[in-house]
Structures are given as structure tokens and as C-alpha cells.
Scaffold this active site. Structure first.
Site, PDB file in Angstrom:
ATOM      1  N   ARG A 109      30.410 -70.511 -83.696  1.00  0.00           N
ATOM      2  CA  ARG A 109      30.135 -71.046 -85.046  1.00  0.00           C
ATOM      3  C   ARG A 109      28.977 -72.039 -85.027  1.00  0.00           C
ATOM      4  O   ARG A 109      28.412 -72.355 -86.058  1.00  0.00           O
ATOM      5  CB  ARG A 109      31.388 -71.712 -85.618  1.00  0.00           C
ATOM      6  CG  ARG A 109      32.464 -70.705 -85.973  1.00  0.00           C
ATOM      7  CD  ARG A 109      33.718 -71.387 -86.453  1.00  0.00           C
ATOM      8  NE  ARG A 109      34.260 -72.263 -85.416  1.00  0.00           N
ATOM      9  CZ  ARG A 109      35.416 -72.912 -85.502  1.00  0.00           C
ATOM     10  NH1 ARG A 109      36.140 -72.799 -86.581  1.00  0.00           N
ATOM     11  NH2 ARG A 109      35.836 -73.679 -84.515  1.00  0.00           N
ATOM     12  N   LYS A 117      28.591 -52.898 -75.304  1.00  0.00           N
ATOM     13  CA  LYS A 117      27.444 -53.052 -74.402  1.00  0.00           C
ATOM     14  C   LYS A 117      26.949 -54.490 -74.544  1.00  0.00           C
ATOM     15  O   LYS A 117      25.998 -54.785 -75.261  1.00  0.00           O
ATOM     16  CB  LYS A 117      26.353 -52.039 -74.758  1.00  0.00           C
ATOM     17  CG  LYS A 117      25.337 -51.870 -73.643  1.00  0.00           C
ATOM     18  CD  LYS A 117      24.546 -50.599 -73.831  1.00  0.00           C
ATOM     19  CE  LYS A 117      23.393 -50.505 -72.876  1.00  0.00           C
ATOM     20  NZ  LYS A 117      23.762 -50.490 -71.469  1.00  0.00           N
TER      21      LYS A 117
HETATM   22  N1  PXG Z   1      27.767 -47.253 -68.124  1.00  0.00           N
HETATM   23  C1  PXG Z   1      27.291 -48.507 -68.062  1.00  0.00           C
HETATM   24  C2  PXG Z   1      28.156 -49.589 -67.555  1.00  0.00           C
HETATM   25  C3  PXG Z   1      25.977 -48.771 -68.478  1.00  0.00           C
HETATM   26  O1  PXG Z   1      25.504 -50.009 -68.420  1.00  0.00           O
HETATM   27  C4  PXG Z   1      25.712 -46.421 -68.978  1.00  0.00           C
HETATM   28  C5  PXG Z   1      27.019 -46.229 -68.570  1.00  0.00           C
HETATM   29  C6  PXG Z   1      24.936 -45.239 -69.488  1.00  0.00           C
HETATM   30  O2  PXG Z   1      24.804 -45.320 -70.895  1.00  0.00           O
HETATM   31  P1  PXG Z   1      23.569 -44.649 -71.643  1.00  0.00           P
HETATM   32  O3  PXG Z   1      23.833 -44.912 -73.074  1.00  0.00           O
HETATM   33  O4  PXG Z   1      22.333 -45.340 -71.143  1.00  0.00           O
HETATM   34  O5  PXG Z   1      23.595 -43.215 -71.309  1.00  0.00           O
HETATM   35  C7  PXG Z   1      25.172 -47.726 -68.955  1.00  0.00           C
HETATM   36  C8  PXG Z   1      23.778 -48.015 -69.415  1.00  0.00           C
HETATM   37  C9  PXG Z   1      20.276 -50.448 -64.895  1.00  0.00           C
HETATM   38  C10 PXG Z   1      20.847 -50.519 -66.277  1.00  0.00           C
HETATM   39  O6  PXG Z   1      19.434 -51.295 -64.545  1.00  0.00           O
HETATM   40  C11 PXG Z   1      21.660 -49.491 -66.719  1.00  0.00           C
HETATM   41  C12 PXG Z   1      22.218 -49.530 -68.004  1.00  0.00           C
HETATM   42  C13 PXG Z   1      21.964 -50.594 -68.817  1.00  0.00           C
HETATM   43  C14 PXG Z   1      21.143 -51.617 -68.360  1.00  0.00           C
HETATM   44  C15 PXG Z   1      20.577 -51.582 -67.083  1.00  0.00           C
HETATM   45  O7  PXG Z   1      20.677 -49.559 -64.131  1.00  0.00           O
HETATM   46  N2  PXG Z   1      22.981 -48.450 -68.323  1.00  0.00           N
END
Ligand code: PXG
Length: 303
Positions: free
Chosen positions: A105, A151
Site C-alpha cells: 500500500r 511469473k
Molecule cells: N518455466 C519457468 C519456471 C520459466 O521461468 C518457462 C517455464 C517457459 O515459459 P515460456 O512462456 O517462456 O514458454 C519459464 C520461462 C532464463 C529464463 O534465463 C527463462 C525464463 C524466464 C526468464 C529467464 O532461462 N523462462
């Protein structure tokens, strides 16, 4: 070339793109983000990424002061300003600047930034050979605690798992959920192939519902491949015919070994290759254009 970054309504040079030490994204990991790819002058699955960003924000009761359409515009304009046609985009919304207490907040205005940059891919060799993984002791977060479906900027769980993989000398880790079922890799979702059926854990396993994952499920459906979302264990990976990981950065990458056990014949499998090929084709046509090229202007009647 210096990048041009979107930060709170302005486009600024990289050096001026700084956030406060009082930002709760930094102090508490209080925020949400998306990693998005641009291919062939298009932002791949942009709508899906924006939707997930808003779902994540809603889940942590963070109100984003831009409409989804405006946010799509921010992503496209950031690509244009940094002259990115193929690259990696990071879109972040934090709770914003507050005081040193964690109470959200005290944060009146979310911080929003967007970076469009080039991407360092895994070497092509790894796609040909497949990667090796270990199962790590760090379990995926409890959905009732820090829900993996959000996320969020809280990646310490995944970072700790990656440290374990690094210490084991392999590029990826398999993370289990609290019940001991396979959840996902540190930044990628996981699939196995058994008897021509594609199997992946359901979102309720405590995973991030990846956009690449959903794209692969869609492509498989179009190809008449049977897809089953169900829980499985390490045993099922050891004895799978094929295994691969999916993520925005990694795309589809074959995995050929887990905990020293060879998966299938130890080489990327046929279905994995078929899906990689179809995925690469889709990146040529999916998503809005970044720059309105002459041809497309004429075609859309805008020229
Ligand atoms: N699982 C997790 C925990 C993620 O963080 C994915 C699956 C795949 O999701 P998408 O929507 O991208 O198909 C992610 C996403 C890295 C890095 O440096 C990877 C993610 C995000 C940020 C950094 O490897 N992946």
C-alpha cells in the site's frame, strides 16, 4: 548500438534506464514479468504474453495502469526504437517505489519497463546433441505459498536449482514438486514422448504454464499427435523414448540424459525434431509486425 528502453511512459537511452533502490521489485521481488521473442520482424505470441502478464499481476493484486492494447504498443515501439527484428524482449512491472516496509500500500505507482535486445542462444550443437540434466534437491515452490503459475520476480527458487545444476556440471535441472512428481526445469517446461504419446505435467503440478509449452501442445494437436497432461516421475523420464524442454529463450531443446541415465537412444528423437521444425515455421508467421514493411503495407491497404 545503445538500446532504447521504455521506462514509465518514456523511451530513454540505456544509461538513463535506472530504477530506484526503494523499488519493491528489487527490495522484495514484488512484481511480474514476461520474456518474449521477436522473430522475422514479428513479436511471437504477443497477445498470449500480455494476457499472462495481466493474469500474473491480477493474482498478486497489482493493478497495471495501462490497457493490454497500450502494453502491446509499448512492446512493439520498444522493438522499433532499438531496431530489433529478431531478439529477446523483457517486459517488467514492479509494485513500484515504496518505503522500506514490505506493505504494497506504500507503493502508489507501479514501475514499468521494457527492454528489446539480442539473445544469446544455446549453441546450435546442443540442439543437435541434446542436453544433460540432473534432478535437484530444491523443490518447486508450493502453489499455496509462492504460486509457480505467477511469473513473478521471485526467481530465487529457480536460481537455487540452477546453482545445483551448475555445481553438477550440467546445463539444466529437473525440479520436482512437493509430492515428488516432475514439475519443470529452472526456466523451461518439460515433455516426454512414450510410445508416440506426448506427455507433460499439468499446470496443477505447480508449474509455469509456458507459452512455448502451449504452442507445442497446439502444434502437436494439428499434427495428430496425442498429447496427455499428467503427472509423472523421474522413472518415466529415464524410460521415455524422447524428452525435450520448452521455453521462450530455449525454444524446443532435446534432453538426452537425466541423473546419468540415457533417455531413449541418447540422441534427440524423431518427434522432437518434427516439433522443432514446425515451431520454427510458426515463428515466421505468428504475431504482429514490428516494422510495417512495404509489401505488408500494400497487402493491408495501408500503403
Ligand atoms: N518455466 C519457468 C519456471 C520459466 O521461468 C518457462 C517455464 C517457459 O515459459 P515460456 O512462456 O517462456 O514458454 C519459464 C520461462 C532464463 C529464463 O534465463 C527463462 C525464463 C524466464 C526468464 C529467464 O532461462 N523462462
Amino acid at each position: 548500438m545503445d538500446l532504447v528502453i521504455y521506462l514509465n511512459g518514456k523511451f530513454v537511452p540505456e544509461k538513463e534506464a535506472v530504477v530506484s533502490v526503494f523499488d519493491h521489485g528489487l527490495l522484495y521481488g514484488d512484481g511480474v514479468f514476461e520474456g518474449i521473442r521477436a522473430y522475422h520482424n514479428r513479436v511471437f505470441k504477443l497477445k498470449e504474453h500480455i494476457d499472462r502478464l495481466y493474469y500474473s499481476a491480477h493474482a498478486i493484486d497489482l493493478k497495471i495502469p495501462l490497457s493490454k492494447e497500450e502494453m502491446e504498443g509499448v512492446v512493439l515501439e520498444t522493438c522499433r526504437r532499438s531496431n530489433v527484428r529478431d531478439g529477446y524482449i523483457r517486459l517488467v512491472v514492479t509494485r513500484g517505489v515504496g518505503d522500506l516496509g514490505l506493505d504494497p500500500r506504500k507503493c502508489p505507482k507501479p514501475t514499468i519497463f521494457c527492454i528489446a535486445a539480442s539473445i544469446q542462444l544455446y549453441p546450435e550443437e546442443l540442439y543437435k546433441k541434446g542436453l544433460e540434466m540432473v534432478t535437484v534437491a530444491t523443490r518447486r515452490n508450493l502453489p499455496e505459498a509462492c504460486n509457480p503459475r505467477v511469473k513473478s520476480l521471485n526467481y530465487l527458487n529457480n536460481v537455487c536449482a540452477r546453482i545445483e545444476a551448475n555445481l553438477a556440471g550440467v546445463p539444466e535441472a529437473v525440479m520436482l514438486n512437493q509430492e515428488g512428481y516432475v514439475a519443470e526445469a529452472t526456466g523451461d517446461n518439460i515433455f516426454i514422448v512414450k510410445n508416440k504419446v506426448l506427455i507433460t505435467p499439468p499446470p496443477s503440478a505447480g508449474i509455469l504454464e509456458g507459452i512455448t509449452r502451449n504452442t507445442v501442445i497446439e502444434i502437436a494437436g494439428q499434427k495428430g499427435i496425442r498429447v496427455v497432461e499428467k503427472l509423472f516421475t523421474r522413472y518415466d523420464i529415464y524410460n521415455a523414448d524422447e524428452c525435450f524442454l520448452t521455453g521462450t529463450a530455449a525454444e524446443i531443446i532435446p534432453a538426452v540424459k537425466l541423473d546419468g541415465r540415457t533417455i531413449g537412444d541418447g540422441r534427440p528423437g524423431r518427434m522432437t525434431w518434427e516439433l522443432i521444425h514446425a515451431f520454427r515455421e510458426l515463428t515466421k508467421v505468428d504475431g504482429p509486425l514490428i516494422f510495417q514493411e512495404e509489401g505488408s503495407r500494400a497487402a493491408s491497404g495501408l500503403g
